[in-house]
Design a protein around this motif. Structure first.
Motif, PDB file in Angstrom:
ATOM      1  N   SER A  15      -5.347 -10.483   4.815  1.00 55.17           N
ATOM      2  CA  SER A  15      -6.512 -10.042   4.059  1.00 55.17           C
ATOM      3  C   SER A  15      -7.622  -9.584   5.000  1.00 55.17           C
ATOM      4  N   ARG A  16      -7.906 -10.361   6.022  1.00 54.38           N
ATOM      5  CA  ARG A  16      -8.957  -9.990   6.975  1.00 54.38           C
ATOM      6  C   ARG A  16      -8.620  -8.684   7.697  1.00 54.38           C
ATOM      7  N   ARG A  17      -7.374  -8.520   8.044  1.00 56.13           N
ATOM      8  CA  ARG A  17      -6.968  -7.339   8.812  1.00 56.13           C
ATOM      9  C   ARG A  17      -6.869  -6.068   7.963  1.00 56.13           C
ATOM     10  N   THR A  18      -6.700  -6.225   6.661  1.00 59.10           N
ATOM     11  CA  THR A  18      -6.560  -5.056   5.795  1.00 59.10           C
ATOM     12  C   THR A  18      -7.779  -4.809   4.918  1.00 59.10           C
ATOM     13  N   GLY A  19      -8.610  -5.830   4.728  1.00 59.16           N
ATOM     14  CA  GLY A  19      -9.748  -5.692   3.827  1.00 59.16           C
ATOM     15  C   GLY A  19      -9.373  -5.817   2.365  1.00 59.16           C
ATOM     16  N   VAL A  20      -8.135  -6.259   2.099  1.00 55.62           N
ATOM     17  CA  VAL A  20      -7.655  -6.421   0.725  1.00 55.62           C
ATOM     18  C   VAL A  20      -7.776  -7.899   0.355  1.00 55.62           C
ATOM     19  N   VAL A  22      -7.260 -11.608  -0.987  1.00 57.71           N
ATOM     20  CA  VAL A  22      -6.090 -12.495  -0.980  1.00 57.71           C
ATOM     21  C   VAL A  22      -5.402 -12.472  -2.340  1.00 57.71           C
ATOM     22  N   LYS A  23      -6.172 -12.522  -3.397  1.00 61.53           N
ATOM     23  CA  LYS A  23      -5.598 -12.514  -4.746  1.00 61.53           C
ATOM     24  C   LYS A  23      -4.746 -11.256  -4.965  1.00 61.53           C
ATOM     25  N   THR A  24      -5.229 -10.117  -4.499  1.00 63.82           N
ATOM     26  CA  THR A  24      -4.491  -8.864  -4.640  1.00 63.82           C
ATOM     27  C   THR A  24      -3.218  -8.899  -3.808  1.00 63.82           C
ATOM     28  N   LEU A  25      -3.291  -9.422  -2.586  1.00 71.00           N
ATOM     29  CA  LEU A  25      -2.102  -9.522  -1.738  1.00 71.00           C
ATOM     30  C   LEU A  25      -1.057 -10.432  -2.375  1.00 71.00           C
ATOM     31  N   ARG A  26      -1.492 -11.508  -2.986  1.00 68.11           N
ATOM     32  CA  ARG A  26      -0.548 -12.391  -3.689  1.00 68.11           C
ATOM     33  C   ARG A  26       0.119 -11.646  -4.845  1.00 68.11           C
ATOM     34  N   GLU A  27      -0.665 -10.847  -5.550  1.00 69.90           N
ATOM     35  CA  GLU A  27      -0.107 -10.048  -6.651  1.00 69.90           C
ATOM     36  C   GLU A  27       0.935  -9.071  -6.109  1.00 69.90           C
ATOM     37  N   TYR A  28       0.606  -8.386  -5.014  1.00 73.99           N
ATOM     38  CA  TYR A  28       1.556  -7.450  -4.414  1.00 73.99           C
ATOM     39  C   TYR A  28       2.843  -8.162  -4.004  1.00 73.99           C
ATOM     40  N   THR A  29       2.699  -9.360  -3.464  1.00 74.75           N
ATOM     41  CA  THR A  29       3.871 -10.130  -3.055  1.00 74.75           C
ATOM     42  C   THR A  29       4.698 -10.530  -4.276  1.00 74.75           C
ATOM     43  N   ASP A  30       4.031 -11.014  -5.296  1.00 75.31           N
ATOM     44  CA  ASP A  30       4.732 -11.428  -6.513  1.00 75.31           C
ATOM     45  C   ASP A  30       5.463 -10.256  -7.178  1.00 75.31           C
ATOM     46  N   LEU A  31       4.908  -9.056  -7.026  1.00 75.13           N
ATOM     47  CA  LEU A  31       5.531  -7.864  -7.605  1.00 75.13           C
ATOM     48  C   LEU A  31       6.611  -7.267  -6.707  1.00 75.13           C
ATOM     49  N   GLY A  32       6.782  -7.825  -5.515  1.00 74.92           N
ATOM     50  CA  GLY A  32       7.798  -7.325  -4.597  1.00 74.92           C
ATOM     51  C   GLY A  32       7.372  -6.100  -3.818  1.00 74.92           C
ATOM     52  N   LEU A  33       6.069  -5.825  -3.746  1.00 69.29           N
ATOM     53  CA  LEU A  33       5.584  -4.665  -2.996  1.00 69.29           C
ATOM     54  C   LEU A  33       5.449  -4.960  -1.507  1.00 69.29           C
ATOM     55  N   ILE A  34       5.179  -6.207  -1.166  1.00 66.10           N
ATOM     56  CA  ILE A  34       5.187  -6.642   0.227  1.00 66.10           C
ATOM     57  C   ILE A  34       5.995  -7.935   0.291  1.00 66.10           C
ATOM     58  N   LEU A  52       1.162  -5.053   7.237  1.00 63.12           N
ATOM     59  CA  LEU A  52      -0.033  -4.219   7.425  1.00 63.12           C
ATOM     60  C   LEU A  52       0.255  -2.782   6.990  1.00 63.12           C
ATOM     61  N   TRP A  53       1.427  -2.279   7.379  1.00 66.97           N
ATOM     62  CA  TRP A  53       1.813  -0.918   7.016  1.00 66.97           C
ATOM     63  C   TRP A  53       1.990  -0.793   5.505  1.00 66.97           C
TER      64      TRP A  53
END
Length: 143
Positions: A15-20, A22-34, A52-53
């Motif tokens: 989150s710190r390195r991307t500016g996104v 944490v909640k959004t990153l968890r959503e992306y993970t749960d959706l299989g995007l990362i 990061l990519w």
């Protein structure tokens, strides 16, 4: 391979390195995007620097107006090995995004025209700074 690349990141660091958020990153993970490497002993999600990519690419597509659902659909097409199909699908999704944006712009232009018409009709009242809707109740609801 650098040591930095091998050291996993927590969701907070990602989150710190991307500016996104944490909640959004968890959503992306749960959706299989990362994808995660798994979890730390403290049960934190762990990511490689590849995340990061992926987060950057998701941000690019979101910036082009694609929805998270559309990005997920595109990722599924790509993961299924349909490289050419994923390019064609991206073109379709970009077209759909353009249409959505054009509808929003048209709606905003309509609102702008309504503001201009209102200002033209009430120019004198607005100039004195004492505008009120004289045909309706002032300070209350009709009984």
């Amino acid at each position: 391979m650098s040591i930095q690349r091998m050291r996993p990141m927590t969701v907070g660091e990602l989150s710190r390195r991307t500016g996104v958020r944490v909640k959004t990153l968890r959503e992306y993970t749960d959706l299989g995007l990362i994808y995660t490497l798994g979890r730390s002993p403290a049960n934190y999600r762990l990511f490689t620097t590849d995340a990061l990519w992926y987060v950057h690419q998701i941000g690019e597509l979101r910036g082009l107006g694609l929805t998270v659902a559309e990005i997920r659909e595109l990722a599924t097409t790509w993961l299924d090995g349909a490289d050419q199909a994923s390019g064609a699908r991206l073109a379709e999704l970009l077209h759909r995004s353009r249409e959505r944006l054009e509808r929003r712009i048209a709606g905003q232009q309509q609102t702008l025209r309504r503001i201009e018409e209102f200002e033209a009709v009430h120019r004198a009242d607005l100039a004195v700074g004492d505008f009120c809707f004289s045909d309706g109740p002032r300070g209350g609801v009709d009984a």
